[in-house]
Design a protein around this motif. Structure first.
Motif, mmCIF file in Angstrom:
data_model
loop_
_atom_site.group_PDB
_atom_site.id
_atom_site.type_symbol
_atom_site.label_atom_id
_atom_site.label_comp_id
_atom_site.label_asym_id
_atom_site.label_seq_id
_atom_site.Cartn_x
_atom_site.Cartn_y
_atom_site.Cartn_z
ATOM 1 N N ILE A 9 -8.722 -0.669 -4.107
ATOM 2 C CA ILE A 9 -8.159 -1.396 -3.342
ATOM 3 C C ILE A 9 -6.484 -1.295 -3.191
ATOM 4 O O ILE A 9 -5.959 -1.277 -2.213
ATOM 5 C CB ILE A 9 -8.538 -3.113 -3.805
ATOM 6 C CG1 ILE A 9 -9.785 -3.269 -3.451
ATOM 7 C CG2 ILE A 9 -7.375 -3.980 -3.214
ATOM 8 C CD1 ILE A 9 -10.245 -3.538 -2.092
ATOM 9 N N LYS A 10 -6.107 -1.030 -4.393
ATOM 10 C CA LYS A 10 -4.495 -0.753 -4.376
ATOM 11 C C LYS A 10 -4.208 0.316 -3.575
ATOM 12 O O LYS A 10 -3.092 0.139 -2.869
ATOM 13 C CB LYS A 10 -4.061 -0.459 -5.819
ATOM 14 C CG LYS A 10 -3.794 -1.919 -6.464
ATOM 15 C CD LYS A 10 -3.341 -1.475 -7.985
ATOM 16 C CE LYS A 10 -1.722 -1.699 -7.824
ATOM 17 N NZ LYS A 10 -1.344 -1.608 -9.673
ATOM 18 N N GLU A 13 -4.946 -0.517 0.135
ATOM 19 C CA GLU A 13 -3.881 -1.439 0.930
ATOM 20 C C GLU A 13 -2.517 -0.973 0.513
ATOM 21 O O GLU A 13 -1.470 -2.216 0.874
ATOM 22 C CB GLU A 13 -4.294 -2.922 0.164
ATOM 23 C CG GLU A 13 -5.690 -3.418 0.440
ATOM 24 C CD GLU A 13 -5.941 -3.812 1.683
ATOM 25 O OE1 GLU A 13 -4.876 -4.046 2.528
ATOM 26 O OE2 GLU A 13 -6.916 -3.979 2.157
ATOM 27 N N GLU A 37 -17.038 5.154 -4.228
ATOM 28 C CA GLU A 37 -16.628 3.761 -4.229
ATOM 29 C C GLU A 37 -15.450 3.529 -3.032
ATOM 30 O O GLU A 37 -15.384 2.756 -2.268
ATOM 31 C CB GLU A 37 -16.347 3.325 -5.810
ATOM 32 C CG GLU A 37 -15.682 1.759 -5.389
ATOM 33 C CD GLU A 37 -15.427 1.031 -6.906
ATOM 34 O OE1 GLU A 37 -15.656 1.603 -7.882
ATOM 35 O OE2 GLU A 37 -14.818 0.104 -6.710
ATOM 36 N N THR A 40 -16.745 3.453 0.360
ATOM 37 C CA THR A 40 -17.697 2.409 0.508
ATOM 38 C C THR A 40 -16.538 1.249 0.993
ATOM 39 O O THR A 40 -16.811 0.555 1.877
ATOM 40 C CB THR A 40 -18.425 2.079 -0.611
ATOM 41 O OG1 THR A 40 -19.341 3.167 -1.141
ATOM 42 C CG2 THR A 40 -19.337 0.911 -0.345
ATOM 43 N N ILE A 41 -15.831 1.169 0.234
ATOM 44 C CA ILE A 41 -14.884 -0.069 0.237
ATOM 45 C C ILE A 41 -13.858 0.325 1.512
ATOM 46 O O ILE A 41 -13.699 -0.697 2.471
ATOM 47 C CB ILE A 41 -13.936 -0.260 -0.884
ATOM 48 C CG1 ILE A 41 -14.875 -0.710 -2.193
ATOM 49 C CG2 ILE A 41 -12.641 -1.122 -0.778
ATOM 50 C CD1 ILE A 41 -13.875 -0.780 -3.524
ATOM 51 N N ILE A 44 -16.384 -0.656 4.640
ATOM 52 C CA ILE A 44 -16.227 -2.171 4.897
ATOM 53 C C ILE A 44 -15.102 -2.850 5.428
ATOM 54 O O ILE A 44 -14.758 -3.807 6.010
ATOM 55 C CB ILE A 44 -17.129 -2.849 3.866
ATOM 56 C CG1 ILE A 44 -17.427 -4.073 4.082
ATOM 57 C CG2 ILE A 44 -16.013 -3.005 2.501
ATOM 58 C CD1 ILE A 44 -18.663 -4.394 5.164
ATOM 59 N N ARG A 45 -13.983 -2.184 4.722
ATOM 60 C CA ARG A 45 -12.571 -2.813 5.104
ATOM 61 C C ARG A 45 -12.275 -2.633 6.340
ATOM 62 O O ARG A 45 -11.682 -3.500 7.113
ATOM 63 C CB ARG A 45 -11.535 -2.256 3.956
ATOM 64 C CG ARG A 45 -10.064 -2.658 4.152
ATOM 65 C CD ARG A 45 -9.170 -1.883 3.571
ATOM 66 N NE ARG A 45 -7.688 -1.729 3.803
ATOM 67 C CZ ARG A 45 -7.323 -0.741 4.691
ATOM 68 N NH1 ARG A 45 -8.009 0.047 5.331
ATOM 69 N NH2 ARG A 45 -6.050 -0.915 4.961
ATOM 70 N N LYS A 47 -14.145 -2.164 9.064
ATOM 71 C CA LYS A 47 -15.107 -2.905 9.614
ATOM 72 C C LYS A 47 -14.566 -4.488 10.142
ATOM 73 O O LYS A 47 -14.429 -5.083 10.840
ATOM 74 C CB LYS A 47 -16.647 -3.135 9.126
ATOM 75 C CG LYS A 47 -17.591 -3.750 9.869
ATOM 76 C CD LYS A 47 -19.035 -3.385 9.276
ATOM 77 C CE LYS A 47 -19.959 -3.940 10.480
ATOM 78 N NZ LYS A 47 -21.294 -3.447 10.248
ATOM 79 N N VAL A 48 -13.983 -5.001 8.745
ATOM 80 C CA VAL A 48 -13.396 -6.358 8.745
ATOM 81 C C VAL A 48 -12.221 -6.226 9.743
ATOM 82 O O VAL A 48 -11.847 -7.282 10.665
ATOM 83 C CB VAL A 48 -13.119 -6.711 7.213
ATOM 84 C CG1 VAL A 48 -12.250 -8.109 7.506
ATOM 85 C CG2 VAL A 48 -14.593 -7.081 6.445
ATOM 86 N N LYS A 49 -11.387 -5.358 9.479
ATOM 87 C CA LYS A 49 -10.118 -5.158 10.141
ATOM 88 C C LYS A 49 -10.356 -5.178 11.787
ATOM 89 O O LYS A 49 -9.568 -5.746 12.512
ATOM 90 C CB LYS A 49 -9.239 -3.834 9.708
ATOM 91 C CG LYS A 49 -7.896 -4.067 9.429
ATOM 92 C CD LYS A 49 -7.255 -2.946 8.681
ATOM 93 C CE LYS A 49 -5.780 -3.256 8.548
ATOM 94 N NZ LYS A 49 -5.102 -2.039 8.042
ATOM 95 N N SER A 51 -13.155 -5.749 13.411
ATOM 96 C CA SER A 51 -13.912 -6.954 13.955
ATOM 97 C C SER A 51 -13.918 -8.380 13.917
ATOM 98 O O SER A 51 -14.153 -9.152 14.875
ATOM 99 C CB SER A 51 -15.496 -6.800 13.377
ATOM 100 O OG SER A 51 -16.173 -5.435 13.434
ATOM 101 N N LEU A 52 -12.869 -8.546 13.222
ATOM 102 C CA LEU A 52 -12.443 -10.144 12.899
ATOM 103 C C LEU A 52 -11.651 -10.676 14.288
ATOM 104 O O LEU A 52 -10.624 -9.882 14.450
ATOM 105 C CB LEU A 52 -11.812 -10.290 11.640
ATOM 106 C CG LEU A 52 -12.605 -10.662 10.427
ATOM 107 C CD1 LEU A 52 -11.808 -11.097 9.140
ATOM 108 C CD2 LEU A 52 -13.488 -12.005 10.720
#
Lengths: 195, 211
Positions: A9-10, A13, A37, A40-41, A44-45, A47-49, A51-52
């Motif tokens: 994550i670090k 991001e 890993e 994968t992260i 999905i990250r 996708k969130v970024k 689609s939201l």
């Protein structure tokens, strides 16, 4: 949660400093699990970024907030006084109050002493008012600063020549030797020398 | 969405920084400066609130409450050294969390867990808000699915995802706002993304099995 768990994550991001980034990238090359890993992260990250949705507040809500702001601006503002001014004002008021209190206290105390000494000297008969007795008991006050002390010989001829000056002697009352004068700063002696 | 046309904001306000607009509003009661600030940030504030409560009416109320506090408290509590939007966000976050916690007080979720169906009280409730949300927002299916999964995340994880997404808030600030360490905030983000991944996978599996 270990430090390595949050590394992906670090990294994604941009929360790593450059040296940490280099170390992490080297680790990815040698560790396939970490790479999986990370990917994968990342997926999905993203996708969130992407689609939201950005949802706007209804216009009526925005208008009511803007109206509230205008109404609030029309209200008279109570300006807050800086704390240092408040403290200064408090100190000033306290000083004045204490000063007045002390002056008042000392005045009352002096009055008490006078009254106490006065009452101890005179036994007031019943029915006699205090104001009457005060006049009887008054001891003539002598201002020692105004007393003229004369020493030496007096010229009788000169005195006889000036009756006004001679009459003035009648008003003078000897109060004791010149050495007894307590306040020497403001007293003076009239002297006459043979020279 | 912007405010009404007749109250259009001068073009030079567009170029001003937030701090300049805040200064104009605070010192000169410049309402146009406030409108410009609101136009810039309202969508992000509203999206964050909505993504946390999943209800239009509630989101409207919390949004209004947030900006009412912003207007009334700006003179007393806002320090112009800090970012204005971060301060607003803190108010919005606190108001949202207050609402969510008040809602939680009414139901003991753990005691209503059903072992057979592996669902709790909330799972068994009809998801009316999700339906309303789709009706009103006209969003596509994948976005709707994402919103649904996000709404199923634990509150702490959802908060970190939303703050990061809508505000690009540094993890240090997220940690301060949620009163945890940076590592905890990073960990929550990681778990949130892993949980979302699982939810998408489970849904794919279900769809494949049903076909």
């Amino acid at each position: 949660m270990t430090k390595s768990d949050t590394d992906c994550i670090k990294y994604l991001e941009n929360e790593m400093d450059p040296s940490e980034k280099i170390v992490f990238e080297r680790e990815i090359e040698s560790n396939s699990d970490l790479l999986i890993e990370l990917e994968t992260i990342r997926t999905i990250r993203d996708k969130v970024k992407n689609s939201l949705p950005l949802i706007s507040a209804p216009e009526s809500v925005l208008e009511s907030v803007a109206n509230f702001s205008e109404q609030h601006a029309q209200k008279p503002k109570v300006k807050s006084i800086p704390p240092y001014l408040t403290a200064a004002a408090a100190v000033f008021v306290c000083t004045i109050t204490i000063g007045i209190f002390l002056i008042d206290e000392s005045g009352t105390h002096q009055g008490d002493v006078i009254n106490a000494s006065f009452n101890s000297e005179i036994n007031l008969p019943s029915g006699i008012s205090t104001s009457e007795t005060e006049t009887e008991a008054v001891i003539p006050w002598v201002d020692r600063n105004q007393v003229l002390h004369f020493t030496g010989n007096q010229d009788e001829k000169a005195d006889g020549a000036d009756p006004i000056f001679q009459n003035s002697y009648k008003h003078l009352t000897p109060v004791g030797p010149a050495n007894d004068v307590r306040t020497t700063q403001r007293s003076f002696h009239l002297t006459r020398t043979s020279n | 969405m912007r405010l009404k046309k007749e109250k259009n904001i001068p073009t030079n306000y567009d170029k001003m920084k937030d701090s300049e607009l805040v200064h104009l509003y605070r010192k000169k009661d410049d309402q146009l400066a406030f409108r410009e600030l609101m136009n810039r940030h309202q969508a992000k504030v509203y999206s964050y609130i909505f993504s946390m409560v999943h209800n239009r009416e509630v989101a409207n109320d919390i949004f209004q409450e947030t900006f009412t506090k912003v207007i009334t408290k700006m003179d007393d509590t806002y320090n112009e050294q800090g970012k204005w939007i971060a301060w607003v966000m803190r108010i919005a976050h606190n108001a949202t969390i207050d609402y969510i916690r008040k809602q939680k007080r009414f139901v003991d979720v753990s005691s209503s867990y059903d072992k057979e169906s592996k669902t709790d009280f909330y799972d068994r409730l009809p998801d009316e808000d999700a339906v309303n949300q789709q009706d009103k927002l006209e969003i596509d299916e994948s976005t709707s699915e994402l919103l649904e999964h996000i709404s199923n995340l634990p509150e702490e994880q959802r908060t970190v995802v939303m703050l990061r997404h809508y505000y690009e808030m540094p993890f240090k600030e997220i940690a301060e706002l949620t009163k945890v360490s940076i590592n905890t905030a990073l960990g929550r983000m990681r778990y949130a993304l892993i949980n979302l991944r699982k939810m998408f996978d489970e849904k794919r599996e279900k769809e494949t099995n049903s076909v």
